[in-house]
Design a protein around this motif. Structure first.
Motif: not given
Length: 293
Positions: A11-14, A27-28, A33-34, A49-54
């Motif tokens: 998922v990509t979230l804006l 979702w995380l 995968p976010l 810090d919680e696992g998301a890719r920025t």
């Protein structure tokens, strides 16, 4: 990955306001995968810090995957944020609050850029996200096959309800439901104002109030039945006439309690019009139709 492992949809979230951040964390937590982007980078950093890719830009975030979820301030923000992103082959799910016409225009806009589009209306507040027992959900409208394809992923944060092929239907029903909510809040505000100066326990009164509102809520089914009936409903003149005749008591009580009647007066005026204007059905359907002018 073991043979029994189910790969989760990326998922990509804006947009990482209060709602976006709540969606992201569910979702995380569910193992999706976010990739996230936010105009204020600090919020994205907290999720990293919680696992998301920025991502450094909306375009980079969109490029990271197929499913792109947008949760921004308003419709104009959606156009601005996605202006430089390549949407070809993407599936855009727009959870930004908008009008029905904005949703329809945004669906056309997305299609012209090679994307499939679902519009969403969030019927929840951030604390309800990830807590199924609160009863929150999101209305989705657009292509049914697109909704079905992502149903499980979309249902991770909160319930996912399909609202129809017309991309404007989610926004329309979102606003309609919230309008009813504000009507309830208006009545609740007036009710508490009436008792405010008296030696009455607000907590005890709240119990009476919620019970009464719950008992009255099924009246919506009666209005729906009238609106969908093949024949025009019989005029309920006596009931409406009785209610209109009783409105001075409500207004006098408000005046005696030192409470403004500004929240009640518009509906009382609509009732009066429904009773007195020529050729108007004197029933809830007639009041609904009066508002269509």
């Amino acid at each position: 990955m073991t043979p029994h492992t189910v790969e989760k949809t990326p998922v990509t979230l804006l947009g990482l306001g209060a709602m976006g951040s709540a969606l992201a964390r569910t979702w995380l937590a569910a193992g999706h995968p976010l990739t996230v982007w936010n105009r204020t980078p600090a919020r994205a950093g907290a999720l990293a810090d919680e696992g998301a890719r920025t991502a450094d830009s909306p375009a980079a975030a969109v490029a990271a995957g197929t499913l792109v979820v947008v949760c921004l301030l308003d419709d104009a923000s959606v156009g601005e944020v996605l202006a430089d992103a390549d949407l070809s082959g993407k599936d855009v799910v727009n959870l930004t609050t908008s009008t029905p016409d904005q949703a329809r225009d945004r669906a056309t806009w997305a299609s012209e850029r090679g994307a499939r589009y679902l519009d969403g209306g969030i019927m929840a507040i951030p604390p309800m996200i990830g807590v199924p027992e609160t009863g929150g959900y999101v209305l989705y409208s657009g292509p049914r096959d697109l909704f079905d394809h992502y149903r499980d992923t979309l249902a991770v944060p909160t319930g996912a309800t399909y609202a129809g092929e017309d991309p404007g239907f989610a926004a329309l029903q979102d606003v309609a439901l919230l309008s009813a909510m504000y009507g309830m809040f208006a009545g609740t505000t007036h009710a508490f104002a009436l008792i405010r100066r008296e030696d009455l326990d607000p907590a005890a009164f709240a119990g009476l109030l919620t019970g009464w509102l719950t008992a009255m809520a099924p009246a919506a089914h009666g209005i729906a039945a009238e609106l969908t009936a093949d024949e025009a409903p019989e005029e309920d003149v006596s009931s409406l006439a009785m209610q209109v005749a009783g409105t001075p008591t409500f207004l006098d009580t408000a005046r005696q309690q030192g409470v403004s009647a500004e929240l009640l007066a518009p509906y009382f005026e609509l009732m009066r019009r429904g009773l007195t204007e020529r050729n108007e059905a004197k029933n809830p359907k007639g009041l609904v139709d009066l508002l269509l002018r």
